[in-house]
Scaffold this active site. Structure first.
Site, PDB file in Angstrom:
ATOM      1  CG  ASP A 103      -1.853  -1.147   1.286  1.00 30.02           C
ATOM      2  OD1 ASP A 103      -2.182  -1.684   0.216  1.00 30.02           O
ATOM      3  OD2 ASP A 103      -2.266  -1.514   2.400  1.00 30.02           O
ATOM      4  CE  LYS A 104       0.169   8.458  -1.650  1.00 30.32           C
ATOM      5  NZ  LYS A 104      -0.823   9.448  -2.096  1.00 30.32           N
TER       6      LYS A 104
END
Ligand code: URA
Length: 237
Positions: A103-104
């Site tokens: 994920d970011k």
């Protein structure tokens, strides 16, 4: 066609100066002929190159261990955000892509390669390659929560998650090892047991571990040993 010294360097035989030295000392043969000029051009995919009587196999595959920072998306292109591949503009190797997804806001180990076969095997649910995450949570992780994570939890999919492994590090931090890679899996697992992930970092994938010498945003090539071990991880099942 490429220069002989560049080819040997690319195939990780040694640094540019080391391979030049080997060539000048007459320890390199191209199609049976001893070559002493580092700048000699060769057909890297056709010629037979021997260094000290050992065949140097040509491979256009490259493998990088990347320390992904937060705030970067795991994609090859993005219109808004910086991508992990933006770090690889100067790197050797065509058609690089990330193996799996972080994920970011997740940081840590990400393998970047152009070897589709190995990537596929590493991500295949059948191979059950272990991925370990360092997780910090909003609430205390109880024995009961750990037990549930180890049994498998309902994250809203058809089936419960496969059994995970846990190692509690403090009241609100643990190592969690899973063998699947479902979307937001770790966050959803912790939510399923009643808390929230506040920080997430991947520290290993199979036998490959995040190199503590790599700062966030840095990468290096996998060593021969690491690559062999990783291939071995996918050969087991
Ligand atoms: N699980 C998550 O929830 N996020 C990641 O980035 C990786 C695993």
């Amino acid at each position: 066609m490429i220069r002989l010294d560049k080819f040997l360097c690319d195939m990780a035989v040694g640094s540019r100066s080391e391979v030049k030295e080997l060539i000048k000392k007459g320890q390199v043969k191209v199609n049976g002929e001893r070559i002493k000029k580092p700048e000699t051009k060769i057909f890297e995919d056709q010629d037979e190159i021997y260094v000290q009587d050992q065949l140097v196999e040509y491979s256009s595959f490259v493998y990088y261990l990347f320390h992904k920072p937060q705030g970067v998306v795991t994609a090859t292109r993005d219109n808004h955000d910086k991508t992990v591949l933006d770090y690889f503009k100067e790197a050797k190797g065509k058609d690089l892509f990330p193996v799996g997804r972080l994920d970011k806001d997740t940081e840590g180990l990400l393998l970047i390669t152009n070897d589709g076969k190995l990537a596929h095997a590493l991500l295949s649910p059948k191979k059950q390659v272990e991925k370990t995450y360092y997780v910090e949570t909003k609430d205390e992780v109880t024995k009961e929560m750990e037990h549930r994570l180890c049994q498998g939890v309902d994250i809203g999919e058809d089936k419960f998650t496969l059994p995970a492994k846990t190692k509690l590090l403090s009241k609100t931090s643990l190592h969690l090892t899973i063998t699947e890679g479902k979307f937001h899996q770790v966050k959803r697992m912790l939510k399923a047991v009643g808390t929230e992930v506040t920080y997430l970092k991947r520290i290993s994938m199979g036998s490959l571990t995040l190199d503590p010498k790599l700062e966030k945003g840095e990468y290096r090539m996998l060593t021969e040993k690491e690559l062999e071990a990783l291939k071995e991880d996918t050969a087991r099942k």
